[in-house]
Design an enzyme around this catalytic site. Structure first.
Site, mmCIF file in Angstrom:
data_model
loop_
_atom_site.group_PDB
_atom_site.id
_atom_site.type_symbol
_atom_site.label_atom_id
_atom_site.label_comp_id
_atom_site.label_asym_id
_atom_site.label_seq_id
_atom_site.Cartn_x
_atom_site.Cartn_y
_atom_site.Cartn_z
ATOM 1 N N SER A 1 -2.327 0.794 -4.730
ATOM 2 C CA SER A 1 -2.961 1.902 -4.021
ATOM 3 C C SER A 1 -4.009 2.548 -4.851
ATOM 4 C CB SER A 1 -1.817 3.096 -4.201
ATOM 5 O OG SER A 1 -2.344 4.330 -3.703
ATOM 6 N N ASN A 2 -5.040 3.130 -3.672
ATOM 7 C CA ASN A 2 -6.185 3.911 -4.200
ATOM 8 C C ASN A 2 -5.704 4.945 -5.050
ATOM 9 O OD1 ASN A 2 -8.013 2.105 -2.966
ATOM 10 N ND2 ASN A 2 -8.193 3.176 -1.340
ATOM 11 N N ASP B 1 0.963 -0.985 0.160
ATOM 12 C CA ASP B 1 0.017 0.134 -0.067
ATOM 13 C C ASP B 1 0.949 1.196 0.119
ATOM 14 O OD1 ASP B 1 -2.374 1.704 0.658
ATOM 15 O OD2 ASP B 1 -1.442 1.873 2.420
ATOM 16 N N ALA B 2 0.577 2.395 -0.298
ATOM 17 C CA ALA B 2 1.111 3.625 -0.331
ATOM 18 C C ALA B 2 1.043 4.612 0.585
ATOM 19 C CB ALA B 2 0.791 4.142 -1.778
ATOM 20 N N TYR B 3 -0.273 5.024 0.830
ATOM 21 C CA TYR B 3 -0.463 6.110 1.639
ATOM 22 C C TYR B 3 -0.652 5.610 3.255
ATOM 23 C CZ TYR B 3 -1.532 8.469 -2.624
ATOM 24 O OH TYR B 3 -1.513 8.897 -3.989
ATOM 25 N N ARG C 1 -7.726 13.428 6.205
ATOM 26 C CA ARG C 1 -7.422 11.970 6.082
ATOM 27 C C ARG C 1 -8.797 11.307 6.388
ATOM 28 N NH1 ARG C 1 -5.256 8.096 3.006
ATOM 29 N NH2 ARG C 1 -4.458 6.487 4.106
#
Length: 248
Positions: A115-116, A9-11, A40
């Site tokens: 990622s989203n 995942d990124a964030y 967020r």
């Protein structure tokens, strides 16, 4: 178990989403922390709501809408330049300190992001942070027009990397993402950066609950969704040893 691909995942996992706090505080002195947390929380909420409503907009739009919500809910006025400067921080998020070394140590496996984030956001972020030199693929859910933790999003891993779920280790610090990946059938390592014991101690030491503490209670603790990750680690630095311990 044979692990041929490690997908991140990124964030919140590779990139610290809290690193936007400097720019929000600079733009709105005294409000930086609350803006950061509301932004967020609504960003995540809007991704899930849009998936359920089948009214997909890419993550750049979700990010702008959730920031607009945060500023409006606090009664803060802003101009276009200020808004653009804050949003631009998402293209320059800070890597967690152990990210580069961890990925460099696993170059014998396929390395990717799922990622989203929208393709433009992710490509800029990866390039600006230097991870483009280490990753084999940067995969956006935009190809499916639905956000994680929808099972449809995780199918992109095999489609792009040509590695079946049983041979993928998925890494996320977001509990909802770890649960979604595990429910889909991936091997999952969850990064527990904040323990319940640390949360309890912080609450006992504070007369009032700071926004960041409330965010951590809501978003960093493992969810009760009937599935559990295969591995629990406390930082990216623990990953190379975990991966090397698997049969190759």
């Amino acid at each position: 178990m044979t692990i041929k691909a490690v997908v991140f995942d990124a964030y919140g996992t590779l990139y610290d989403v809290q690193s936007v706090a400097d720019v929000t505080e600079d733009a709105f002195p005294g409000y930086g922390e609350i803006i950061t947390q509301v932004w967020r929380i609504k960003q995540l909420e809007y991704s899930w709501l849009r998936s359920l409503m089948r009214r997909y907009q890419d993550f750049s739009e979700v990010t702008r809408d959730s920031l607009a919500y945060a500023l409006r809910s606090l009664g803060l006025e802003y101009d276009d330049d200020t808004f653009a400067r804050i949003v631009d921080k998402y293209l320059h998020l800070e890597l967690y300190p152990d990210a580069l070394a961890a990925l460099s140590a696993m170059k014998d496996r396929k390395l990717a992001i799922l990622s989203n984030g929208s393709p433009d956001m992710l490509n800029a972020l990866v390039r600006n942070s230097g991870l483009d030199r280490l990753l084999d693929a940067v995969i956006s859910v935009d190809a499916r027009k639905i956000f994680k933790p929808s099972p449809e999003a995780y199918t992109l891993i095999e489609e792009v990397l040509h590695v079946p779920p049983a041979e993928v280790l998925f890494i996320s610090s977001n509990p909802w993402d770890a649960c979604g990946a595990k429910a889909f059938g991936l091997n999952v390592a969850w990064i527990e950066r904040v323990t319940p014991e640390a949360m309890a101690l912080t609450c006992l030491e504070s007369e009032t609950l700071p926004p960041l503490t409330m965010f951590k209670i809501l978003r960093t603790q493992m969810d009760e969704l009937g599935v559990a990750p295969d591995h629990r680690i406390h930082g990216l630095s623990e990953l190379p040893a975990l991966v090397s311990a698997q049969r190759s």
